[in-house]
Design a protein around this motif. Structure first.
Motif, PDB file in Angstrom:
ATOM      1  N   GLU A  47      43.355  18.613  71.842  1.00  0.00           N
ATOM      2  CA  GLU A  47      42.437  18.583  72.990  1.00  0.00           C
ATOM      3  C   GLU A  47      41.891  19.975  73.343  1.00  0.00           C
ATOM      4  O   GLU A  47      40.783  20.108  73.827  1.00  0.00           O
ATOM      5  CB  GLU A  47      43.157  18.007  74.230  1.00  0.00           C
ATOM      6  CG  GLU A  47      43.547  16.541  74.110  1.00  0.00           C
ATOM      7  CD  GLU A  47      42.376  15.587  74.369  1.00  0.00           C
ATOM      8  OE1 GLU A  47      41.310  16.053  74.794  1.00  0.00           O
ATOM      9  OE2 GLU A  47      42.556  14.380  74.151  1.00  0.00           O
ATOM     10  N   PHE A  48      42.723  21.005  73.162  1.00  0.00           N
ATOM     11  CA  PHE A  48      42.312  22.378  73.522  1.00  0.00           C
ATOM     12  C   PHE A  48      42.416  23.302  72.312  1.00  0.00           C
ATOM     13  O   PHE A  48      43.279  24.184  72.268  1.00  0.00           O
ATOM     14  CB  PHE A  48      43.236  22.932  74.626  1.00  0.00           C
ATOM     15  CG  PHE A  48      43.171  22.191  75.924  1.00  0.00           C
ATOM     16  CD1 PHE A  48      42.166  22.453  76.848  1.00  0.00           C
ATOM     17  CD2 PHE A  48      44.134  21.246  76.248  1.00  0.00           C
ATOM     18  CE1 PHE A  48      42.117  21.779  78.059  1.00  0.00           C
ATOM     19  CE2 PHE A  48      44.091  20.569  77.453  1.00  0.00           C
ATOM     20  CZ  PHE A  48      43.076  20.834  78.366  1.00  0.00           C
ATOM     21  N   GLU A  88      42.564  27.121  73.049  1.00  0.00           N
ATOM     22  CA  GLU A  88      43.497  27.645  74.064  1.00  0.00           C
ATOM     23  C   GLU A  88      44.857  27.922  73.434  1.00  0.00           C
ATOM     24  O   GLU A  88      45.218  27.316  72.417  1.00  0.00           O
ATOM     25  CB  GLU A  88      43.702  26.608  75.184  1.00  0.00           C
ATOM     26  CG  GLU A  88      42.450  26.220  75.928  1.00  0.00           C
ATOM     27  CD  GLU A  88      42.081  27.213  77.027  1.00  0.00           C
ATOM     28  OE1 GLU A  88      42.921  28.083  77.343  1.00  0.00           O
ATOM     29  OE2 GLU A  88      40.962  27.115  77.553  1.00  0.00           O
ATOM     30  N   LYS A 144      48.021  25.290  83.167  1.00  0.00           N
ATOM     31  CA  LYS A 144      48.588  23.968  83.414  1.00  0.00           C
ATOM     32  C   LYS A 144      49.944  23.910  82.745  1.00  0.00           C
ATOM     33  O   LYS A 144      50.151  24.486  81.683  1.00  0.00           O
ATOM     34  CB  LYS A 144      47.672  22.875  82.842  1.00  0.00           C
ATOM     35  CG  LYS A 144      46.352  22.756  83.597  1.00  0.00           C
ATOM     36  CD  LYS A 144      45.712  21.395  83.384  1.00  0.00           C
ATOM     37  CE  LYS A 144      44.426  21.257  84.184  1.00  0.00           C
ATOM     38  NZ  LYS A 144      44.575  21.466  85.621  1.00  0.00           N
ATOM     39  N   LYS A 166      46.413  13.937  77.633  1.00  0.00           N
ATOM     40  CA  LYS A 166      45.066  13.405  77.842  1.00  0.00           C
ATOM     41  C   LYS A 166      44.594  13.676  79.279  1.00  0.00           C
ATOM     42  O   LYS A 166      43.450  14.066  79.530  1.00  0.00           O
ATOM     43  CB  LYS A 166      45.101  11.891  77.582  1.00  0.00           C
ATOM     44  CG  LYS A 166      43.947  11.387  76.762  1.00  0.00           C
ATOM     45  CD  LYS A 166      44.091   9.914  76.446  1.00  0.00           C
ATOM     46  CE  LYS A 166      42.757   9.259  76.768  1.00  0.00           C
ATOM     47  NZ  LYS A 166      42.655   7.885  76.354  1.00  0.00           N
ATOM     48  N   ALA A 217      43.752  17.317  79.852  1.00  0.00           N
ATOM     49  CA  ALA A 217      42.437  17.618  79.284  1.00  0.00           C
ATOM     50  C   ALA A 217      41.328  17.089  80.191  1.00  0.00           C
ATOM     51  O   ALA A 217      40.332  17.778  80.454  1.00  0.00           O
ATOM     52  CB  ALA A 217      42.321  17.003  77.897  1.00  0.00           C
ATOM     53  N   ALA A 218      41.523  15.867  80.693  1.00  0.00           N
ATOM     54  CA  ALA A 218      40.497  15.271  81.564  1.00  0.00           C
ATOM     55  C   ALA A 218      40.345  16.079  82.850  1.00  0.00           C
ATOM     56  O   ALA A 218      39.225  16.336  83.300  1.00  0.00           O
ATOM     57  CB  ALA A 218      40.883  13.828  81.889  1.00  0.00           C
ATOM     58  N   ASP A 219      41.487  16.510  83.418  1.00  0.00           N
ATOM     59  CA  ASP A 219      41.419  17.305  84.653  1.00  0.00           C
ATOM     60  C   ASP A 219      40.733  18.633  84.410  1.00  0.00           C
ATOM     61  O   ASP A 219      39.955  19.111  85.236  1.00  0.00           O
ATOM     62  CB  ASP A 219      42.825  17.550  85.210  1.00  0.00           C
ATOM     63  CG  ASP A 219      43.414  16.280  85.820  1.00  0.00           C
ATOM     64  OD1 ASP A 219      42.635  15.334  86.065  1.00  0.00           O
ATOM     65  OD2 ASP A 219      44.632  16.225  86.026  1.00  0.00           O
ATOM     66  N   ALA A 220      41.026  19.238  83.269  1.00  0.00           N
ATOM     67  CA  ALA A 220      40.437  20.544  82.958  1.00  0.00           C
ATOM     68  C   ALA A 220      38.921  20.434  82.832  1.00  0.00           C
ATOM     69  O   ALA A 220      38.183  21.348  83.201  1.00  0.00           O
ATOM     70  CB  ALA A 220      41.043  21.097  81.675  1.00  0.00           C
ATOM     71  N   SER A 221      38.442  19.295  82.314  1.00  0.00           N
ATOM     72  CA  SER A 221      36.997  19.166  82.123  1.00  0.00           C
ATOM     73  C   SER A 221      36.340  18.358  83.258  1.00  0.00           C
ATOM     74  O   SER A 221      35.164  18.034  83.193  1.00  0.00           O
ATOM     75  CB  SER A 221      36.714  18.500  80.779  1.00  0.00           C
ATOM     76  OG  SER A 221      37.309  17.218  80.773  1.00  0.00           O
ATOM     77  N   GLY A 222      37.140  18.013  84.271  1.00  0.00           N
ATOM     78  CA  GLY A 222      36.592  17.304  85.426  1.00  0.00           C
ATOM     79  C   GLY A 222      36.213  15.855  85.149  1.00  0.00           C
ATOM     80  O   GLY A 222      35.466  15.243  85.911  1.00  0.00           O
ATOM     81  N   GLU A 223      36.739  15.279  84.059  1.00  0.00           N
ATOM     82  CA  GLU A 223      36.440  13.862  83.783  1.00  0.00           C
ATOM     83  C   GLU A 223      37.494  12.986  84.461  1.00  0.00           C
ATOM     84  O   GLU A 223      38.544  13.460  84.868  1.00  0.00           O
ATOM     85  CB  GLU A 223      36.494  13.593  82.268  1.00  0.00           C
ATOM     86  CG  GLU A 223      35.406  14.274  81.479  1.00  0.00           C
ATOM     87  CD  GLU A 223      35.734  14.287  79.991  1.00  0.00           C
ATOM     88  OE1 GLU A 223      36.449  13.380  79.546  1.00  0.00           O
ATOM     89  OE2 GLU A 223      35.283  15.224  79.301  1.00  0.00           O
TER      90      GLU A 223
END
Length: 473
Positions: free
Chosen positions: A5-6, A9, A82, A361, A364-370
């Motif tokens: 996902e990253f 990073e 995170k 998952k 990743a969603a929180d990091a991209s605001g989804e």
């Protein structure tokens, strides 16, 4: 999952153990059922596979959530954007610090147990979950007194009916030898592992995989195969060392023989177990297989986590704890969202894998605001395992968990071959236990998921002459 996902990073895996547990031979059996092995691998394999992962081998000393920092036992500190806590659980030992009490939870403790067993003539096993079940079944050449607090064996997974179906296997002569162990044990090169006292319950080690006893030579000193005596509805009241026991001037019991009355024991044992039913048995050592408690202690100091009733870190439906940027997955966490009516949390490998994947998952969603929906694996409780060499599938509320009195059970049993139980409520299937090669798991999974009204079929639902799979295809 995070590494994928990253990709750009840095991902740090902080672990006290020199090895990592990897999921291998993964098979998706049906929509929600999955089967896999758990294997110990050197952490360098993970770093080679994903260049952005760095494994830090050290225990965590402290977490400062307000500073977004963790401090490790080796004196270093790491900043995080995170953090996901996956520190698992530790065995609930019946008595802490007693050298004759062994807790079994990880591969190290399983090996310590094997060493002790080689010299043992009689052991007492306390507990009634998966590990106790497997242990009692696999041990040969050693008398086993099995103390359980329930009416029937395997209470975590089965009801009394399933237990009765399995019991003949306990006394039968052993079946074919299992295939060689698939697990390999890795330790760090050049670092001699210090012998630690066996009773140390703070030992680090990750939980055993589903096939942990394979390839372990679980044999005591005696020449017979199986000798198991079950003491039901009791717990351990006290443990006496030999000296203390002699001072008590009480009688301990010989291994019970079917037809005879209880006889006093002539042998002098290293340790004695007094049960709440008043009986005392001497033995070489005691195995505490009484479940686990979430391993939260290293993280609590100075951090205001919301804690669940079972002692785990409460997580919401995105696996987030009550503190910002901190997630938790697996045995350490307590699912605190409103669960689907046919799912519940149980500290098992299958759920640990699903939660870990889903936590990544969510991060990743929180990091991209989804925004993401709760993963499908939390729709239905589904677990497949093996007990006493039978395939065992449990689905949904298989023991009518939380259904109160408002349910009915339907059973079908062929001695020595299969045991099928379904839990029905208002004409709908809520759960099932399948032991043996029943081939019904997919059909039942669908019937539980789609909550179809089955009242019209009545008892025919389990009629062996009706091919139910074709019927509901």
């Amino acid at each position: 999952k995070l590494a994928v996902e990253f990709p750009s990073e840095d991902i740090f895996l902080v672990t006290a153990s020199p090895v990592i547990k990897a999921v291998t031979n993964f098979k998706q059996i049906s929509k929600t059922l999955e089967e896999f092995d758990v294997e110990e691998q050197p952490s360098s394999l993970l770093e080679r596979r994903y260049t952005n992962i760095k494994v830090i081998q050290s225990g965590v000393k402290q977490l400062k959530s307000d500073e977004h920092k963790i401090f490790t036992e080796d004196g270093k500190e790491y900043m995080y954007e995170k953090l996901c806590l996956c520190a698992g659980a530790i065995p609930k030992l019946i008595f802490e610090g007693n050298p004759y009490v062994l807790g079994i939870r990880d591969t190290d403790s399983a090996q310590a147990f094997q060493k002790h067993l080689a010299q043992a003539q009689r052991i007492v096993v306390v507990g009634n979950g998966g590990i106790a079940l497997e242990l009692v079944y696999e041990i040969e050449g050693c008398e086993v007194i099995w103390a359980i607090k329930d009416k029937a064996i395997g209470n975590t997974f089965f009801d009394a009916g399933a237990a009765e179906f399995l019991i003949p296997k306990l006394t039968a002569e052993k079946r074919e030898t299992p295939i060689e162990c698939k697990r390999t044990k890795y330790t760090m090169e050049g670092i001699e592992k210090k012998e630690r006292p066996v009773a140390a319950s703070d030992k680090v080690g990750s939980a055993l995989g589903p096939d942990w006893h394979e390839g372990l030579h679980l044999k005591g000193t005696k020449e017979f195969s199986h000798k198991v005596h079950i003491e039901k509805l009791c717990e351990v009241k006290k443990i006496h060392l030999q000296q203390e026991f002699l001072q008590l001037q009480q009688m301990s019991l010989a291994f019970p023989k079917e037809e005879k009355n209880v006889e006093p024991d002539e042998v002098l044992w290293p340790v004695y177990v007094e049960l709440t039913n008043g009986k005392i048995y001497g033995c070489d050592f005691i195995v505490s297989a009484t479940g686990v408690v979430p391993n939260v202690k290293p993280f609590l100091d100075g951090n205001n986590f919301a804690i669940g009733e079972d002692g785990g870190l409460k997580v919401d439906k995105h696996m987030q704890t009550s503190l910002p940027d901190i997630y938790a997955a697996g045995d350490i966490c307590t699912a605190s969202w409103e669960p689907s009516p046919v799912w519940h949390q149980m500290r098992l490998w299958t759920q640990a894998r699903q939660m870990g994947w889903y936590a990544a998952k969510s991060m990743a969603a929180d990091a991209s605001g989804e925004s993401i929906d709760l993963d499908f694996s939390f729709e239905l409780f589904a677990h497949v395992t093996k007990f006493f060499n039978y395939k065992v599938v449990v689905l949904g509320k298989y023991n009518a968990q939380g259904l109160g009195l408002d349910h009915e059970l339907m059973l079908r049993c062929t001695k020595g071959q299969e045991y099928v139980k379904v839990v029905m409520q208002n004409g709908r299937m809520m759960g099932a236990v399948l032991i043996g090669e029943t081939d019904l798991e997919e059909t039942f999974e669908n019937l539980i998921l789609n909550q179809m009204d089955l009242s019209a079929y009545g008892e025919d639902l389990l009629n062996p002459d009706i091919d139910i799979e074709d019927y509901f295809d």
